[in-house]
Design a protein around this motif. Sequence first.
Motif, PDB file in Angstrom:
ATOM      1  N   LEU A 117      -3.691   0.951  49.698  1.00 55.49           N
ATOM      2  CA  LEU A 117      -2.557   1.692  50.023  1.00 55.49           C
ATOM      3  C   LEU A 117      -1.295   0.563  49.524  1.00 55.49           C
ATOM      4  CD1 LEU A 117      -3.216   3.637  53.331  1.00 55.49           C
ATOM      5  CD2 LEU A 117      -3.316   4.329  50.886  1.00 55.49           C
TER       6      LEU A 117
ATOM      7  N   LYS B 119      -1.327  -1.074  46.707  1.00 59.63           N
ATOM      8  CA  LYS B 119      -1.133  -1.515  45.114  1.00 59.63           C
ATOM      9  C   LYS B 119      -0.102  -0.959  44.613  1.00 59.63           C
ATOM     10  CE  LYS B 119      -4.918  -0.423  42.708  1.00 59.63           C
ATOM     11  NZ  LYS B 119      -6.029   0.298  42.084  1.00 59.63           N
TER      12      LYS B 119
ATOM     13  N   SER C  87       0.635   0.570  41.892  1.00 58.42           N
ATOM     14  CA  SER C  87       0.497   2.018  41.502  1.00 58.42           C
ATOM     15  C   SER C  87       0.868   3.140  42.625  1.00 58.42           C
ATOM     16  CB  SER C  87      -0.665   2.433  40.661  1.00 58.42           C
ATOM     17  OG  SER C  87      -1.823   2.250  41.542  1.00 58.42           O
ATOM     18  N   ILE C  88       0.032   2.836  43.727  1.00 63.25           N
ATOM     19  CA  ILE C  88       0.088   3.951  44.792  1.00 63.25           C
ATOM     20  C   ILE C  88       1.627   3.774  45.507  1.00 63.25           C
ATOM     21  CG2 ILE C  88      -0.675   4.108  47.290  1.00 63.25           C
ATOM     22  CD1 ILE C  88      -2.804   4.778  45.132  1.00 63.25           C
ATOM     23  N   TYR C  89       2.191   2.444  45.592  1.00 60.00           N
ATOM     24  CA  TYR C  89       3.388   2.406  46.124  1.00 60.00           C
ATOM     25  C   TYR C  89       4.427   2.983  45.315  1.00 60.00           C
ATOM     26  CZ  TYR C  89       7.791   0.273  47.683  1.00 60.00           C
ATOM     27  OH  TYR C  89       9.081  -0.044  48.198  1.00 60.00           O
TER      28      TYR C  89
ATOM     29  N   LYS D 281       0.769   7.945  53.081  1.00 64.76           N
ATOM     30  CA  LYS D 281       0.563   6.576  52.829  1.00 64.76           C
ATOM     31  C   LYS D 281       0.818   5.797  54.240  1.00 64.76           C
ATOM     32  CE  LYS D 281       2.443   2.609  50.263  1.00 64.76           C
ATOM     33  NZ  LYS D 281       3.345   2.208  51.322  1.00 64.76           N
TER      34      LYS D 281
END
Length: 347
Positions: free
Chosen positions: A292, A294, A296-298, A280
Amino acid sequence: MLLTLNSTSSFLQNETAPGQQSSTCIFVDSTAERISQICAYCVILLGSLFGNMFIIIIVYKNRDLRKTVNYFIVNMAVSDLLFPMFFLPVQITQLATYSRQWHVSGILGSIFCKLFYFASSVSLLVSAQSLVWIAIDRFVAVVFPMKLGLISTKIRTIAIISTWIFAGVFNFPWLLTWKLVERGNNTACEIIFTEPVLPNQEAFAAYTWLYTTLVSFAPLVVMTVLYSVITVALKRQNKALTYSAPSLQRLSLKKRRQAIQMAVVIVVMFYICVIPQTLKYIIYNLRPSCVLLKPSIYFIASFALSSSSVVNPIICLLFVRSFRRGLRNMLRSCCRQRNSRELNASK
């Protein structure tokens, strides 16, 4: 990263990449998602605290577990205790309050701000170094079986202490650059570039890339080489002992092979946990994108990183019977003591 709440349950996420201006991304994060994330972090926090404490106590109380490889595993357990104590409470608080505001002010708040980044980074770097030393210990045990005393008590002690000294010295800039900043009625923990430690974004970028190399790339290369040599050596020894060696030697080889398997699984799981956050960071710095950032991604990257502090005790309990026996004995002792106290209290 700065999160601010508004009435539509969306937040403004500002993340400044090295060498870049901050980018503004707006997302919607439901209450259910935040509650589930808080529960997941709580599970990791409790599992890490109890699991790593069990590993430390079990090795301390069982003489048969006081081997060089287990001392390095204990060193990892100690470092894994640092990470959840400083990192996860902040993450849980930010999710619960839906704000990146630093809720502790004054000198104590400044100390926590600095330790949040310093202790978390030290923990990961110590764990990475411990994995390398575990690989070195297994390499000596398999490739040079006649020199098992090569890693003596003195060398082992120096190695363990050096992992903490190196990690502390290397991450010392975090103590100088992360500070509390007052923004109106809010207090935030932010990086302040200072001469001559980290004077600008370019210096910050170089420093973080170096840290990523030391935690991820360099240890992975070294361990890949060592475990490849170990695998070849084990295959040769297995062929030599299959028909000619007595059962005692074959049993010894089997135990060494099991120890190697456990060490490899610990390495693999550590990097499975660390790689999402590393990727990431790398992808964002090469090509900044709101995708990257968002929630959810975090969360996935952060949760995977946090999970690295709990996989070590789980693997030890799965692979080593002595660890499981030590845990059973510890729990039985606690139950007996509790029953004894209850019995005395009822009299």
